[in-house]
Scaffold this motif. Structure first.
Motif, PDB file in Angstrom:
ATOM      1  N   ILE A   8       0.813  -1.205   0.000  1.00 15.40           N
ATOM      2  CA  ILE A   8       0.000   0.000   0.000  1.00 15.40           C
ATOM      3  C   ILE A   8       0.854   1.266   0.000  1.00 15.40           C
ATOM      4  CG2 ILE A   8      -0.215   0.119   2.520  1.00 15.40           C
ATOM      5  CD1 ILE A   8      -3.103   1.059   2.092  1.00 15.40           C
ATOM      6  N   TYR A   9       2.065   1.162   0.546  1.00 14.34           N
ATOM      7  CA  TYR A   9       2.944   2.334   0.561  1.00 14.34           C
ATOM      8  C   TYR A   9       3.492   2.630  -0.830  1.00 14.34           C
ATOM      9  CZ  TYR A   9       2.696   2.290   5.632  1.00 14.34           C
ATOM     10  OH  TYR A   9       2.231   2.343   6.924  1.00 14.34           O
ATOM     11  N   GLN A  10       3.670   1.604  -1.648  1.00 13.16           N
ATOM     12  CA  GLN A  10       4.058   1.836  -3.034  1.00 13.16           C
ATOM     13  C   GLN A  10       2.905   2.460  -3.811  1.00 13.16           C
ATOM     14  OE1 GLN A  10       7.088   1.465  -4.545  1.00 13.16           O
ATOM     15  NE2 GLN A  10       6.126   2.388  -6.322  1.00 13.16           N
ATOM     16  N   ASP A  11       1.675   1.980  -3.551  1.00 10.64           N
ATOM     17  CA  ASP A  11       0.496   2.560  -4.211  1.00 10.64           C
ATOM     18  C   ASP A  11       0.301   4.020  -3.801  1.00 10.64           C
ATOM     19  OD1 ASP A  11       0.114   0.043  -5.278  1.00 10.64           O
ATOM     20  OD2 ASP A  11      -1.334  -0.556  -3.737  1.00 10.64           O
ATOM     21  N   LEU A  12       0.680   4.350  -2.562  1.00 14.55           N
ATOM     22  CA  LEU A  12       0.526   5.711  -2.060  1.00 14.55           C
ATOM     23  C   LEU A  12       1.283   6.720  -2.917  1.00 14.55           C
ATOM     24  CD1 LEU A  12      -0.362   7.684   0.246  1.00 14.55           C
ATOM     25  CD2 LEU A  12       1.740   7.032   1.434  1.00 14.55           C
ATOM     26  N   LYS A  46      -5.812   0.075  -0.994  1.00 19.38           N
ATOM     27  CA  LYS A  46      -6.215  -1.169  -0.344  1.00 19.38           C
ATOM     28  C   LYS A  46      -4.988  -1.928   0.141  1.00 19.38           C
ATOM     29  CE  LYS A  46     -10.399  -1.680  -3.165  1.00 19.38           C
ATOM     30  NZ  LYS A  46     -11.147  -2.542  -4.120  1.00 19.38           N
ATOM     31  N   GLU A  47      -5.128  -2.534   1.318  1.00 18.22           N
ATOM     32  CA  GLU A  47      -4.053  -3.327   1.899  1.00 18.22           C
ATOM     33  C   GLU A  47      -3.984  -4.679   1.194  1.00 18.22           C
ATOM     34  OE1 GLU A  47      -0.910  -3.391   4.480  1.00 18.22           O
ATOM     35  OE2 GLU A  47      -2.463  -1.875   4.684  1.00 18.22           O
ATOM     36  N   THR A  48      -2.790  -5.078   0.745  1.00 17.56           N
ATOM     37  CA  THR A  48      -2.586  -6.384   0.113  1.00 17.56           C
ATOM     38  C   THR A  48      -1.447  -7.102   0.827  1.00 17.56           C
ATOM     39  OG1 THR A  48      -1.101  -5.377  -1.519  1.00 17.56           O
ATOM     40  CG2 THR A  48      -3.403  -5.651  -2.154  1.00 17.56           C
ATOM     41  N   PRO A  49      -1.442  -8.449   0.801  1.00 18.49           N
ATOM     42  CA  PRO A  49      -0.406  -9.195   1.532  1.00 18.49           C
ATOM     43  C   PRO A  49       0.989  -8.961   0.945  1.00 18.49           C
ATOM     44  CG  PRO A  49      -2.268 -10.599   0.943  1.00 18.49           C
ATOM     45  CD  PRO A  49      -2.438  -9.333   0.185  1.00 18.49           C
ATOM     46  N   LEU A  88       1.897   0.854  13.194  1.00 20.64           N
ATOM     47  CA  LEU A  88       2.216  -0.483  13.675  1.00 20.64           C
ATOM     48  C   LEU A  88       0.977  -1.246  14.119  1.00 20.64           C
ATOM     49  CD1 LEU A  88       5.373   0.356  15.846  1.00 20.64           C
ATOM     50  CD2 LEU A  88       5.321  -0.606  13.531  1.00 20.64           C
ATOM     51  N   PHE A  89      -0.085  -0.525  14.474  1.00 20.39           N
ATOM     52  CA  PHE A  89      -1.270  -1.157  15.043  1.00 20.39           C
ATOM     53  C   PHE A  89      -2.494  -1.056  14.134  1.00 20.39           C
ATOM     54  CE2 PHE A  89       1.418   0.705  18.369  1.00 20.39           C
ATOM     55  CZ  PHE A  89       1.767  -0.437  19.066  1.00 20.39           C
ATOM     56  N   VAL A  90      -2.497  -0.061  13.243  1.00 21.98           N
ATOM     57  CA  VAL A  90      -3.628   0.159  12.341  1.00 21.98           C
ATOM     58  C   VAL A  90      -3.090   0.164  10.920  1.00 21.98           C
ATOM     59  CG1 VAL A  90      -5.557   1.679  11.751  1.00 21.98           C
ATOM     60  CG2 VAL A  90      -4.760   1.532  14.111  1.00 21.98           C
ATOM     61  N   HIS A  91      -3.885  -0.332   9.974  1.00 25.53           N
ATOM     62  CA  HIS A  91      -3.393  -0.459   8.612  1.00 25.53           C
ATOM     63  C   HIS A  91      -4.315   0.281   7.638  1.00 25.53           C
ATOM     64  CE1 HIS A  91      -0.604  -3.450  10.158  1.00 25.53           C
ATOM     65  NE2 HIS A  91      -1.626  -4.075  10.728  1.00 25.53           N
ATOM     66  N   GLY A  92      -3.847   0.407   6.398  1.00 26.27           N
ATOM     67  CA  GLY A  92      -4.636   1.055   5.360  1.00 26.27           C
ATOM     68  C   GLY A  92      -4.662   2.569   5.521  1.00 26.27           C
ATOM     69  N   GLU A  93      -5.676   3.193   4.914  1.00 29.69           N
ATOM     70  CA  GLU A  93      -5.801   4.649   4.977  1.00 29.69           C
ATOM     71  C   GLU A  93      -5.983   5.150   6.402  1.00 29.69           C
ATOM     72  OE1 GLU A  93      -8.796   6.231   2.471  1.00 29.69           O
ATOM     73  OE2 GLU A  93      -7.504   6.265   0.705  1.00 29.69           O
ATOM     74  N   THR A  94      -6.595   4.321   7.252  1.00 30.70           N
ATOM     75  CA  THR A  94      -6.791   4.730   8.644  1.00 30.70           C
ATOM     76  C   THR A  94      -5.461   5.051   9.308  1.00 30.70           C
ATOM     77  OG1 THR A  94      -8.745   3.306   8.772  1.00 30.70           O
ATOM     78  CG2 THR A  94      -7.809   4.073  10.844  1.00 30.70           C
TER      79      THR A  94
END
Length: 503
Positions: free
Chosen positions: A60-64, A86-89, A114-120
């Protein structure tokens, strides 16, 4: 207000935010270092290969990095065209241009990832940055409120916190805490020397020390900004004020912390050089770069007040005019009653605002190109309204003029045009500059919808206007004594007698 910018700005819709979010995520994961990767870039029509840092992060950081390409630099297009993140494995190699920056700020804002993923996670990083900057500016407000007649000094802090500053507070970018720390350094340092109070000295020193440490740790230029604030503070200080400051043990403790922060920042920057190779044209000499920078002075002024997005969303003319009018009014009132050293301080800060960009760009243009932006100067430029407001507080006579009306008009005018700037930037992202004037129907909307954030921002902005206009009864009967240059015990007694007779 900073949190409203955090939520109402699309992810990636602020200068270089993707690079800073990636840096924050890697530092929080313990990847303080990374391998150098040469990436082709074009900046200000100059091609080159930038030395970026390669790190391993979720996809997702590359997509960002590419999420905003469909609308950035295209102000007529809304942010609706941006693909969903979107978060992907799995993980991949991601590069960031911020890999050489000091890690302290990035750890402070990156840990929610570290605790929350995606756009959040990205929104939480923004809110952490907004919280840090707001704490620094809140300390500046408290410092301003501790003057014996606080309204002018509060107006100086409110004027220093331009819409552009608040915008940078609300996104992931080290410029935000750098500007906030600059506001705190000026606001805490001036009263220690111009309006000394032994009972308040320790807490003022703590605020000044905290602001100095943050300012110096952000980037090496912080040393220059802190030195400028310290120099002009000493220039305006009362007799004996510096001696009292140097007698305190806390002065030396905070001084040691500031020296340690400076040493750490300089050691970090020297061990992480920029190996970028920029194909600057042969005719871009220091003289040409300085001349171009001088010609761009009006643009930089606009960028210090309000130039949002990737510098593709200019604040409306009303915001620029009102903000400049308040700063000019403070400067003119201060100059009307200024003493010689006061004039030197005001003119010196104004000269610095003009000369520093010219000198910096002339020295760096061959290596980096024409990269200067107005926000880079804000940590120093915020000193102009703060210093002028302090001089108005100390020098202006408090009789025969409607000062309260002036403060009310200034405070609420700034609040109104601040809201207008926020709505204007939100409109650019929601419908584009060619879209509906009233943002309805909106093509893009922030979480919770745009009306709620306009309402929150409006209430908060009006509260700051009320803060500067509210009556302050502390110490109003007698003006503060002045033991600055040119004053005497006889003059002070005469001032006290005049005040008592008026009362």
């Amino acid at each position: 207000m900073s949190a409203s910018w955090s939520i109402a700005t699309p992810i990636g819709a602020s200068p270089d935010e993707h690079a800073h979010i990636i840096r924050a995520a890697t530092v929080a994961r313990g990847q303080v270092e990374g391998r150098e990767v040469m990436v082709p870039h074009v900046v200000a029509s100059i091609e080159g290969k930038f030395a970026e840092t390669g790190v391993q992060l979720p996809h997702i950081y590359q997509d960002l990095k590419d999420v905003n390409t469909c609308y950035v630099f295209k102000p007529w297009k809304s942010a609706k065209c941006a693909p969903a993140l979107k978060e992907t494995p799995g993980t991949t190699l991601v590069t960031t241009a911020a890999g050489r920056y000091h890690p302290a700020y990035y750890f402070a804002v990156g840990w929610p990832g570290l605790f929350v993923h995606g756009e959040t996670a990205f929104y939480l990083m923004r809110l952490m940055s907004a919280l840090i900057c707001s704490a620094l500016v809140a300390s500046a407000v408290v410092s301003a409120a501790e003057w014996r007649r606080r309204s002018f000094t509060l107006l100086g802090v409110v004027t220093a916190a331009t819409p552009m500053a608040l915008f940078m507070f609300g996104v992931v970018n080290p410029s935000g805490p750098e500007i906030a720390a600059g506001i705190l350094v000026w606001s805490a340092g001036l009263p220690m020397l111009m309006n000394p109070d032994p009972h308040l000295l320790t807490r003022r020193l703590a605020r000044l020390g905290a602001g100095a440490v943050v300012l110096i740790c952000i980037r090496p230029l912080g040393l220059v900004w802190f030195a400028g604030a310290l120099f002009f503070g000493l220039l305006l200080g009362r007799k004996g004020a510096l001696r009292e400051v140097l007698r305190r043990r806390s002065t030396w403790l905070w001084g040691l912390l500031a020296v340690a922060a400076a040493g750490s920042a300089l050691a970090w920057s020297s061990s992480h050089p920029d190996n970028s190779v920029i194909d600057t044209p042969s005719n871009l000499t220091p003289l040409v770069a300085g001349r171009k920078t001088f010609d761009n002075g009006l643009l930089y002024m606009k960028q210090m007040i309000g130039y949002f997005g990737w510098l593709d969303a200019q604040a409306p003319a009303a915001t620029l005019l009102v903000w400049c009018a308040v700063v000019i009014a403070l400067a003119l009132f201060a100059l009307c009653y200024a003493r010689f050293r006061d004039v030197l301080a005001i003119v010196g800060v104004m000269a610095g605002i003009v000369v520093i960009p010219i000198a910096a760009q002339a020295m760096q243009a061959r290596q980096l190109g024409m990269i200067w932006q107005g926000r880079y100067l804000l940590p120093f430029a915020v000193g102009l309204p703060i210093i002028c407001a302090a001089l108005c507080h100390e020098r202006l006579p408090w009789g025969g003029f409607a000062w309260r009306r002036l403060l009310v008009l200034s405070g609420f005018s700034l609040a109104l045009v601040n809201v207008v700037a926020f709505v204007w930037a939100l409109r650019r992202n929601a419908v584009g500059t060619d879209g509906a004037l009233l943002i309805s129907p909106a093509a893009w909307g922030p979480p919770g919808g745009w009306p709620i954030w306009v309402a929150v921002y409006s209430v908060a902005a009006l509260a700051t206007g009320l803060l500067t206009a509210v009556s302050d009864h502390r110490g109003r009967a007698l003006p503060p004594l002045s033991d600055g240059p040119g004053s005497s015990v006889a003059e002070d007694r005469a001032r006290l007698a005049g005040a008592r007779s008026e009362a």
